[in-house]
Motif scaffolding. Sequence first.
Motif, PDB file in Angstrom:
ATOM      1  N   LEU A  91       8.898   6.666  14.581  1.00 24.79           N
ATOM      2  CA  LEU A  91       7.844   6.684  13.562  1.00 24.79           C
ATOM      3  C   LEU A  91       6.662   5.835  14.017  1.00 24.79           C
ATOM      4  CD1 LEU A  91       9.955   6.264  10.303  1.00 24.79           C
ATOM      5  CD2 LEU A  91       9.143   8.387  11.350  1.00 24.79           C
ATOM      6  N   ASP A  92       5.462   6.241  13.608  1.00 25.47           N
ATOM      7  CA  ASP A  92       4.285   5.441  13.939  1.00 25.47           C
ATOM      8  C   ASP A  92       3.852   4.634  12.717  1.00 25.47           C
ATOM      9  OD1 ASP A  92       2.896   7.143  12.214  1.00 25.47           O
ATOM     10  OD2 ASP A  92       2.194   8.433  13.842  1.00 25.47           O
ATOM     11  N   ASP A  93       2.698   3.978  12.812  1.00 22.96           N
ATOM     12  CA  ASP A  93       2.229   3.115  11.726  1.00 22.96           C
ATOM     13  C   ASP A  93       1.427   3.861  10.673  1.00 22.96           C
ATOM     14  OD1 ASP A  93       3.420   0.923  12.840  1.00 22.96           O
ATOM     15  OD2 ASP A  93       1.632   0.240  13.902  1.00 22.96           O
ATOM     16  N   LYS A  94       1.361   5.200  10.764  1.00 20.86           N
ATOM     17  CA  LYS A  94       0.546   5.958   9.820  1.00 20.86           C
ATOM     18  C   LYS A  94       1.358   6.543   8.663  1.00 20.86           C
ATOM     19  CE  LYS A  94      -2.749   7.248  13.439  1.00 20.86           C
ATOM     20  NZ  LYS A  94      -3.394   8.363  14.182  1.00 20.86           N
ATOM     21  N   CYS A  95       2.672   6.381   8.707  1.00 24.92           N
ATOM     22  CA  CYS A  95       3.512   6.961   7.670  1.00 24.92           C
ATOM     23  C   CYS A  95       3.737   5.962   6.523  1.00 24.92           C
ATOM     24  CB  CYS A  95       4.841   7.426   8.263  1.00 24.92           C
ATOM     25  SG  CYS A  95       5.846   6.091   8.955  1.00 24.92           S
ATOM     26  N   TYR A  96       4.586   6.335   5.592  1.00 24.35           N
ATOM     27  CA  TYR A  96       4.848   5.514   4.408  1.00 24.35           C
ATOM     28  C   TYR A  96       5.670   4.269   4.719  1.00 24.35           C
ATOM     29  CZ  TYR A  96       7.204   4.179   0.063  1.00 24.35           C
ATOM     30  OH  TYR A  96       7.721   3.475  -0.984  1.00 24.35           O
ATOM     31  N   VAL A  97       6.616   4.380   5.626  1.00 26.39           N
ATOM     32  CA  VAL A  97       7.580   3.303   5.888  1.00 26.39           C
ATOM     33  C   VAL A  97       6.908   1.963   6.205  1.00 26.39           C
ATOM     34  CG1 VAL A  97       9.475   2.536   7.373  1.00 26.39           C
ATOM     35  CG2 VAL A  97       9.403   4.901   6.561  1.00 26.39           C
ATOM     36  N   PRO A  98       5.888   1.891   7.068  1.00 29.38           N
ATOM     37  CA  PRO A  98       5.260   0.595   7.356  1.00 29.38           C
ATOM     38  C   PRO A  98       4.658  -0.070   6.119  1.00 29.38           C
ATOM     39  CG  PRO A  98       4.645   2.196   9.018  1.00 29.38           C
ATOM     40  CD  PRO A  98       5.320   2.958   7.924  1.00 29.38           C
ATOM     41  N   LEU A  99       4.163   0.736   5.188  1.00 33.08           N
ATOM     42  CA  LEU A  99       3.599   0.174   3.961  1.00 33.08           C
ATOM     43  C   LEU A  99       4.704  -0.402   3.080  1.00 33.08           C
ATOM     44  CD1 LEU A  99       1.019   2.992   3.158  1.00 33.08           C
ATOM     45  CD2 LEU A  99       0.520   0.697   4.031  1.00 33.08           C
ATOM     46  N   GLU A 100       5.761   0.367   2.910  1.00 33.65           N
ATOM     47  CA  GLU A 100       6.878  -0.120   2.099  1.00 33.65           C
ATOM     48  C   GLU A 100       7.506  -1.369   2.717  1.00 33.65           C
ATOM     49  OE1 GLU A 100      10.213   2.514   0.268  1.00 33.65           O
ATOM     50  OE2 GLU A 100      11.095   1.433   1.982  1.00 33.65           O
ATOM     51  N   ALA A 101       7.515  -1.433   4.047  1.00 34.20           N
ATOM     52  CA  ALA A 101       8.132  -2.564   4.742  1.00 34.20           C
ATOM     53  C   ALA A 101       7.468  -3.888   4.402  1.00 34.20           C
ATOM     54  CB  ALA A 101       8.086  -2.331   6.253  1.00 34.20           C
ATOM     55  N   GLU A 102       6.205  -3.854   4.002  1.00 35.08           N
ATOM     56  CA  GLU A 102       5.506  -5.084   3.663  1.00 35.08           C
ATOM     57  C   GLU A 102       5.275  -5.241   2.173  1.00 35.08           C
ATOM     58  OE1 GLU A 102       3.114  -7.104   6.539  1.00 35.08           O
ATOM     59  OE2 GLU A 102       2.433  -5.153   7.259  1.00 35.08           O
ATOM     60  N   ALA A 103       5.706  -4.252   1.393  1.00 33.43           N
ATOM     61  CA  ALA A 103       5.555  -4.328  -0.054  1.00 33.43           C
ATOM     62  C   ALA A 103       6.570  -5.298  -0.643  1.00 33.43           C
ATOM     63  CB  ALA A 103       5.735  -2.945  -0.674  1.00 33.43           C
ATOM     64  N   SER A 104       6.222  -5.869  -1.779  1.00 31.31           N
ATOM     65  CA  SER A 104       7.147  -6.739  -2.503  1.00 31.31           C
ATOM     66  C   SER A 104       7.788  -5.992  -3.669  1.00 31.31           C
ATOM     67  CB  SER A 104       6.418  -7.979  -3.020  1.00 31.31           C
ATOM     68  OG  SER A 104       5.327  -7.596  -3.856  1.00 31.31           O
ATOM     69  N   THR A 105       7.051  -5.013  -4.213  1.00 31.57           N
ATOM     70  CA  THR A 105       7.548  -4.231  -5.343  1.00 31.57           C
ATOM     71  C   THR A 105       7.186  -2.768  -5.156  1.00 31.57           C
ATOM     72  OG1 THR A 105       7.268  -6.097  -6.868  1.00 31.57           O
ATOM     73  CG2 THR A 105       7.486  -3.912  -7.856  1.00 31.57           C
ATOM     74  N   VAL A 106       8.131  -1.892  -5.449  1.00 31.36           N
ATOM     75  CA  VAL A 106       7.899  -0.453  -5.412  1.00 31.36           C
ATOM     76  C   VAL A 106       8.161   0.103  -6.808  1.00 31.36           C
ATOM     77  CG1 VAL A 106       8.716   1.768  -4.515  1.00 31.36           C
ATOM     78  CG2 VAL A 106       8.512  -0.194  -2.986  1.00 31.36           C
ATOM     79  N   ARG A 107       7.182   0.821  -7.338  1.00 35.76           N
ATOM     80  CA  ARG A 107       7.364   1.550  -8.595  1.00 35.76           C
ATOM     81  C   ARG A 107       7.406   3.022  -8.235  1.00 35.76           C
ATOM     82  NH1 ARG A 107       3.311  -2.118  -9.166  1.00 35.76           N
ATOM     83  NH2 ARG A 107       3.559  -3.826 -10.654  1.00 35.76           N
ATOM     84  N   ASP A 108       8.518   3.683  -8.530  1.00 34.27           N
ATOM     85  CA  ASP A 108       8.733   5.040  -8.034  1.00 34.27           C
ATOM     86  C   ASP A 108       9.120   5.982  -9.174  1.00 34.27           C
ATOM     87  OD1 ASP A 108       8.858   7.003  -6.142  1.00 34.27           O
ATOM     88  OD2 ASP A 108      10.563   6.184  -5.052  1.00 34.27           O
ATOM     89  N   PHE A 109       8.360   7.062  -9.349  1.00 31.42           N
ATOM     90  CA  PHE A 109       8.700   8.091 -10.327  1.00 31.42           C
ATOM     91  C   PHE A 109       8.991   9.375  -9.569  1.00 31.42           C
ATOM     92  CE2 PHE A 109       7.061  11.666 -13.048  1.00 31.42           C
ATOM     93  CZ  PHE A 109       8.187  11.717 -13.877  1.00 31.42           C
ATOM     94  N   THR A 110      10.190   9.918  -9.735  1.00 28.41           N
ATOM     95  CA  THR A 110      10.562  11.139  -9.030  1.00 28.41           C
ATOM     96  C   THR A 110      10.969  12.221 -10.019  1.00 28.41           C
ATOM     97  OG1 THR A 110      12.832  10.311  -8.742  1.00 28.41           O
ATOM     98  CG2 THR A 110      11.298   9.935  -6.936  1.00 28.41           C
ATOM     99  N   VAL A 111      10.616  13.456  -9.681  1.00 29.43           N
ATOM    100  CA  VAL A 111      10.857  14.568 -10.607  1.00 29.43           C
ATOM    101  C   VAL A 111      11.793  15.639 -10.062  1.00 29.43           C
ATOM    102  CG1 VAL A 111       8.650  14.270 -11.794  1.00 29.43           C
ATOM    103  CG2 VAL A 111       8.775  15.764  -9.801  1.00 29.43           C
ATOM    104  N   THR A 112      12.068  15.623  -8.765  1.00 26.92           N
ATOM    105  CA  THR A 112      12.933  16.669  -8.199  1.00 26.92           C
ATOM    106  C   THR A 112      14.102  16.115  -7.400  1.00 26.92           C
ATOM    107  OG1 THR A 112      11.478  16.852  -6.255  1.00 26.92           O
ATOM    108  CG2 THR A 112      11.069  18.383  -8.083  1.00 26.92           C
TER     109      THR A 112
END
Length: 279
Positions: A91-112
Amino acid sequence: MRSGALVRRRQLARTLRALRLHAGLTIEAAAPQLDVSASKLSRIENAHQGVDVHMVRSMLDLFDVGGARWTEILDLTREASVKGWWRAYGLDDKCYVPLEAEASTVRDFTVTYVPGLLQTSDYARAMFESSLRSRSKETLEREIRVRMIRQERLTSTIDPLRLAAIIDEPVLHRPVGGPTVMRAQLQHLVEAAALDSVELQVLPTGTGAHPAMGGAFTVLSFEGLGEPDMAYVEHPMGSVHIEKKEDVGRARLVFDHLRSVALEPPESVASIERVAAQT
């Protein structure tokens, strides 16, 4: 220090731009004195290109920065240059994972589907295999492994992550991977809901119309890093990062509304247990 560098690169870029402006220099005036093109300096200031310690030292000299501030910015530069663990998984630094890796809180709403941070490996496998994207066996295993690594922060005392997840009720009834896989997934949700780091709610079908009927979304917060919240939306054709303050603010408001109309955590767990018993 958190396990990624993308957010720190953004911090560094914003800091360098502010120092240049404080020094009264335009990009066109500063670039020749740093022996770089104006376009390269612009890319550095927009976090589109990395920068090494030697270049930053030159920039600090030019912008007349010294003392403790000098050391602080050089330390930030070194942190921003650290390669994230996800690089080893393709994976490179342009995907979601690098952002989540430095986040302190994730608010996630999923529908499927069940949020990635709460999926079992078998559920994740079934999700990946249902995609029309062609994957080799090795790639599939890497992607599952990445998902499992991400979840480790929910139980980490060194690099913790808080998750507030709201799952649309139909997700609980969709037998991804078949009954056995789904039953194990539902049990995993019950176990995850017991973690101090996880707040899990179910949005009942009987709620009717609500502000997020347009689809799933995620809001990331970066407490302690001085970074503003960011929203993220994934769709069948790709994904988009949302940084505009007004749009992110609306996403937070929508999430708060969903939280207020969803089942309370204990009721949500009871709902999941009932579905599991019938699966």
